[in-house]
Design an enzyme around this catalytic site. Structure first.
Site, PDB file in Angstrom:
ATOM      1  N   SER A 173      -6.253 -12.484  18.325  1.00 11.99           N
ATOM      2  CA  SER A 173      -7.582 -12.617  17.715  1.00 11.99           C
ATOM      3  C   SER A 173      -7.613 -13.111  16.275  1.00 11.99           C
ATOM      4  O   SER A 173      -8.683 -13.455  15.780  1.00 11.99           O
ATOM      5  CB  SER A 173      -8.337 -11.286  17.798  1.00 11.99           C
ATOM      6  OG  SER A 173      -8.813 -11.095  19.102  1.00 11.99           O
ATOM      7  N   LYS A 180     -13.751  -8.892   8.417  1.00 12.14           N
ATOM      8  CA  LYS A 180     -14.218  -8.841   9.806  1.00 12.14           C
ATOM      9  C   LYS A 180     -15.017  -7.563  10.042  1.00 12.14           C
ATOM     10  O   LYS A 180     -14.656  -6.495   9.525  1.00 12.14           O
ATOM     11  CB  LYS A 180     -13.011  -8.913  10.743  1.00 12.14           C
ATOM     12  CG  LYS A 180     -13.339  -9.014  12.226  1.00 12.14           C
ATOM     13  CD  LYS A 180     -12.050  -9.147  13.047  1.00 12.14           C
ATOM     14  CE  LYS A 180     -12.308  -9.203  14.536  1.00 12.14           C
ATOM     15  NZ  LYS A 180     -11.060  -9.360  15.315  1.00 12.14           N
ATOM     16  N   SER A 218     -11.029 -12.895  18.643  1.00  9.35           N
ATOM     17  CA  SER A 218     -12.282 -12.254  18.339  1.00  9.35           C
ATOM     18  C   SER A 218     -12.700 -12.403  16.881  1.00  9.35           C
ATOM     19  O   SER A 218     -13.871 -12.177  16.565  1.00  9.35           O
ATOM     20  CB  SER A 218     -12.193 -10.761  18.673  1.00  9.35           C
ATOM     21  OG  SER A 218     -11.210 -10.131  17.860  1.00  9.35           O
TER      22      SER A 218
END
Lengths: 460, 293
Positions: free
Chosen positions: A168, A74, A144
């Site tokens: 997330s 990420k 997210s």
């Protein structure tokens, strides 16, 4: 072997060369990602990493459990071989080119860091523009860690790292039909992950199987003195827990308030069927209620907003938050409206909830429920249909995940069905602090008895 | 316009000032309800407001009619008198009040020597009693102060059932311009804000007003100390509060007014959740804070 959706276990067992799988995935990314936008950048040295891994293999050396396995990471994890943006295009933001603790552990275990997956700006939101859901390109992937969810679901990498402050990891995993593991707070070091809310942030993997999640946890878990919240608790052998995938005798609690009553009927049906499967295979199901959950949203709002405003304080004072996207700017600036007393009270309240769940675990090994009250909303949809009416999409998407950020419990999501539109539904399993072995065992048993993970999206 | 309101109209027997003080849950009450002709009378026209009731009643007072007769005459000409409320006091201190039977409950009025108190859509009769007691109990105070005290008492006693929005106090002496004309047009706590403005007004404007030209007298220059005071920034004058901006000085966020409104609007639902959390008693719990020295 079909490499498209091969798990890490498949690749390792099949002795697939690192260059073979890396080239295969880079090719898939080149073909498919222009429609998905799950990666923000690819590692320029991905093939070099793969060649090195293969050379080591030929020399009879293996770095570790992830030797030659491409992993997405990420874009809020710092990486030495790729830039980090944390999803922001605001000017003046410049993150160092060093490896986060998790990236370093992945490398040390032999992983190839293949690319950076997109995050909602500063990990604040569940839409992750411009990423699209591979099951339906008109829908959001969740967030997210939306890029990680889309990339793993679309067969662009077998695993990707996510971070989870209010859900997330689990939100995109549920909406994209992957496994997503948020381990116990402090189990994995957050050093080198761009902070969102220090007391709520967790690191963890998104994978295509529970076994792969266990594998990544094995690599990532462990003490790190550079993360003040990182635990020194011994790291058990998580893979051993998977050797006996049975739920016989397992004590299961179902929290009937908060987690039920306001879900889409398709979600309720799939989750009730999953709970019944546990009951039908020797688990003892017990319904419980946690009335104090009604205070949870206020508590996590207070902590998350205030922490984010504190993290972004310099930008806020310099008037630079105006360069953030509107939704994130609003959330960061609103953090200044939360009073200190409310934040401390929220941290006190977490002890209430901690005691409540501790009482549940006196008579239960795991807690079962849905991960998301809905399947993936459409892009731009502000409200979603749930039982009893409409709910704001943002409120709905984290409603069932944030309780485990407040309590810090390990929680995993795995697919438990599909709605009539063919969108995946997630089952959420939580366990007592540091009880990841039992969590993984229960999830693996359910997974092995179902074929959900063998379904793949059409856009992949 | 339906001004559900509480008001006092009064004449000061000492100063012969005429005044009106009024508050309601509609914006800008000060521009709608009070009307005064100096040396003639004062009125507050409210409920379903007919401004001409006050205008005509004061015209009648001007031609020598007493308050009660003037009020009766103007109401006779208004077919909608059942939804009107009006208080009137003449320069002789005679007071009259009318509350139409179709005003919104609770409604009513009280009158006495030199004053009329009236209100509708109130929490109850105690509002008017509190106004009367506050007004009569402060006989030694300055007349505008007594009017403000009456409003404060009404607000403490319950006030308007819907809440609060605006407040005003209007006072005339013998001049054709007002001695006090303060209005809080839109505020969550208008009577408290009116008190604040009245306090600043007394310290900063009244000294200046005292030097203003008067009918039939040669103009006088303002005293030097008044001129000097008015040259200072407002916060540095007597009664001036140091400018504390809640946003920049307390919350630590410097954003323009429109942005403040957006933030507050977005925060409304979050604030409601946090208020729910506040209702818990967590006195004995150590917070969950990770700290390792």
């Amino acid at each position: 072997m079909n490499l498209d959706f091969a798990t890490i276990a498949d690749l390792t067992a099949g002795r697939v060369a690192a260059v073979t799988i890396t080239e295969h995935l880079l090719d898939r990314i080149r073909r498919l990602d222009p429609g998905l936008h799950s990666f923000i950048c690819l590692a320029p040295d991905a093939l070099d990493q793969a060649r090195r891994a293969d050379a080591e293999t030929r020399a009879g050396r293996s770095r570790g459990l992830l030797h030659g396995i491409p992993v997405g990471i990420k874009d809020n994890y710092l990486t030495a071989n790729m830039p980090t943006t944390a999803g922001t295009t605001a000017p003046g933001v410049d993150f160092p080119r060093t490896d986060s603790a998790a990236a370093a552990r992945l490398r040390a275990a032999g992983a190839i860091l293949i690319g950076k997956t997109r995050t909602h700006e500063y990990a604040w939101g569940t839409v992750t523009p411009p990423v699209r859901n591979p099951w339906d390109l008109s829908r959001i992937p969740g967030g997210s860690s939306g890029g990680s969810g889309a990339a793993v679901a679309a067969g662009l990498c077998p695993a990707a790292m996510g971070s989870d402050t209010g859900g997330s990891i689990r939100i995109p995993a549920s909406l994209c039909g992957t496994v997503g593991l948020k381990p116990t707070f402090g189990r994995i070091s957050r050093t080198g992950i761009v902070p969102h809310s220090w007391s709520l942030d967790h690191a963890g993997p998104l994978t295509r199987s529970v076994a792969d999640a266990a594998l990544l946890l094995q690599v990532l878990a462990g003490e790190d003195s550079t993360d003040p919240a990182c635990s020194a608790a011994p790291v058990p052998d998580y893979r051993a827990a998977l050797n006996e995938p049975s739920v016989a005798g397992l004590r299961v609690a179902v929290i009937r308030n908060h987690f039920f009553g306001r879900n889409h009927p398709d979600v309720d049906a799939a989750v009730e069927t999953a709970i019944a499967w546990f009951g039908g295979h020797g688990a003892v199901i017990r319904d419980v209620t946690l009335p104090n959950l009604e205070y949870g949203l206020g508590a996590i709002f207070a902590i998350e907003l205030a922490s984010s405003a504190a993290y972004h304080d310099v930008a806020l004072r310099a008037g630079r938050t105006c360069h953030f996207t509107d939704d994130v700017r609003l959330l960061v600036e609103m953090g200044r409206l939360v009073t200190g007393a409310d934040v401390i009270k929220a941290e006190q309240f977490r002890q209430v909830l901690k005691h409540d769940v501790a009482r549940v675990f006196v008579e239960a090994d795991i807690i079962l429920g849905p991960t998301e009250p809905v399947t993936a909303p459409r892009i731009g949809e502000t409200h979603v249909a749930v039982a009893g009416g409409e709910e704001s999409a943002l409120a709905a998407t984290w409603r069932l995940t944030y309780p485990y950020n407040l309590t810090g419990l390990p929680a995993i999501t795995l697919p438990c069905g599909f709605d009539p539109a063919g969108l995946p539904i997630g089952l959420q399993v939580a366990a007592a602090p540091f009880a990841e072995p039992i969590l993984l065992r229960a999830a693996a048993a359910y997974e092995a008895a179902h074929e959900w993970k063998d379904r793949h999206p059409a856009n992949a | 316009m339906n001004c559900n309101t509480f008001s006092i109209v009064a004449r000061c027997p000492r100063s012969r000032m005429l005044g009106v003080a009024v508050s309601t849950a509609v914006p800008a009450v000060g521009a709608i309800c009070p009307r005064i002709i100096p040396g003639v009378g004062a009125a507050s026209t409210q409920a379903w407001v007919n401004p001409y009731l006050a205008i005509e009643a004061l015209n009648r007072l001007q031609s020598g009619t007493d308050a009660a007769t003037a009020l009766a005459e103007v109401l006779r000409a208004d077919d909608a008198r059942d939804v009107r409320q009006i208080g009137l006091v003449d320069a002789g201190g005679r007071a009259a009040s009318w509350s139409g039977s179709a005003c919104t409950p609770w409604f009513g009025h009280l009158t006495g020597e030199g004053w009329a108190i009236q209100g509708n859509m109130l929490t109850g009769p105690e509002v008017l009693d509190a106004m009367r007691d506050a007004f009569l109990g402060a006989e030694d105070a300055a007349f505008p102060e007594r009017l403000v005290l009456a409003l404060e008492a009404a607000q403490s006693a319950g006030g308007d059932k819907r809440g609060k929005q605006s407040a005003a106090v209007l006072v005339y002496g013998v001049e054709d311009y007002p001695a006090v004309d303060l209005r809080v047009d839109e505020h969550p706590d208008p009577v408290t804000e009116l008190r604040r403005v009245w306090t600043v007004f007394q310290a900063q404007t009244m000294p200046f007003l005292q030097g203003m030209p008067r009918r039939g007298q040669p103009p006088q220059p303002s005293p030097d100390e008044v001129v000097a005071m008015l040259l200072l920034p407002p916060a540095e004058r007597p009664g001036g509060a140091p400018a504390t901006d809640l946003w920049t000085d307390v919350l630590g966020i410097d954003v323009p007014p429109q942005r403040r409104a957006e933030l507050l609007a977005a925060f409304r639902t979050i604030g409601a959740e946090i208020r729910r959390l506040r209702s818990l008693d967590l006195t004995d719990l150590h917070p969950a804070v990770v700290f390792r020295p």
